[in-house]
Design a protein around this motif. Structure first.
Motif, short mmCIF file in Angstrom:
data_model
loop_
_atom_site.label_atom_id
_atom_site.label_comp_id
_atom_site.label_asym_id
_atom_site.label_seq_id
_atom_site.Cartn_x
_atom_site.Cartn_y
_atom_site.Cartn_z
N UNK A 32 0.29 -1.60 0.31
CA UNK A 32 -0.33 -0.30 0.36
C UNK A 32 0.07 1.11 0.14
N UNK A 33 1.85 1.55 0.29
CA UNK A 33 2.70 2.52 0.56
C UNK A 33 2.98 2.37 -0.60
N UNK A 34 3.68 1.46 -1.26
CA UNK A 34 4.21 1.43 -2.31
C UNK A 34 3.56 2.44 -3.68
N UNK A 35 2.23 1.79 -3.39
CA UNK A 35 1.37 2.62 -4.46
C UNK A 35 0.86 3.57 -4.49
N UNK A 36 0.64 4.52 -2.49
CA UNK A 36 0.63 5.80 -2.47
C UNK A 36 1.90 6.55 -3.26
N UNK A 38 3.98 5.89 -5.56
CA UNK A 38 3.95 5.88 -7.29
C UNK A 38 2.93 6.43 -8.04
N UNK A 39 1.05 7.31 -6.98
CA UNK A 39 0.69 7.89 -7.29
C UNK A 39 1.22 9.26 -7.09
N UNK A 40 1.72 10.11 -6.25
CA UNK A 40 2.44 10.68 -5.43
C UNK A 40 3.29 11.29 -6.81
N UNK A 41 4.13 9.95 -7.16
CA UNK A 41 4.68 10.34 -8.08
C UNK A 41 4.99 11.04 -8.94
N UNK A 42 3.49 10.28 -9.81
CA UNK A 42 2.66 10.67 -11.01
C UNK A 42 2.46 12.01 -10.96
N UNK A 43 1.89 12.32 -9.68
CA UNK A 43 0.68 13.64 -9.63
C UNK A 43 1.89 14.13 -9.96
N UNK A 44 3.22 14.12 -9.12
CA UNK A 44 4.13 15.29 -8.71
C UNK A 44 4.32 15.48 -10.88
N UNK A 45 4.55 14.72 -11.46
CA UNK A 45 4.99 14.52 -12.59
C UNK A 45 3.89 15.99 -13.60
N UNK A 46 2.63 16.09 -13.22
CA UNK A 46 1.81 16.22 -13.28
C UNK A 46 1.99 17.46 -13.44
#
Length: 76
Positions: A32-36, A38-46
């Motif tokens: 779950x921490x890994x998924x969170x 990953x999603x945070x990294x995608x949002x920072x790129x956007x």
């Protein structure tokens, strides 16, 4: 021939018996921490502004001539 519900249930019971409930819940927490993350990294790129493409100007009509001394060293 697919996997039935009973086969999945038997595999789940064997996994719980082998690893224990605590180890499995710890593993799921890490997933779950890994998924969170990953999603945070995608949002920072956007949020980051898009970089403009960089170009290099080059003059194609520039010519290079070889002197006689350079020609002899290359041939030898």
């Amino acid at each position: 021939m697919g996997i039935s519900v009973w086969q999945i249930l038997i595999i789940a019971v064997i996994v719980v018996l082998l690893f224990g409930r605590g180890k499995i819940s710890e593993l799921m927490g890490d997933v779950a921490k890994g998924i969170k993350s990953f999603k945070k990294g995608l949002n920072e790129d956007d949020d980051a502004p898009a970089e403009t493409a960089k170009t290099i100007d080059h003059k194609a009509d520039d010519t290079v001539t070889m002197t006689k001394s350079e020609d002899k060293t290359k041939a030898g």
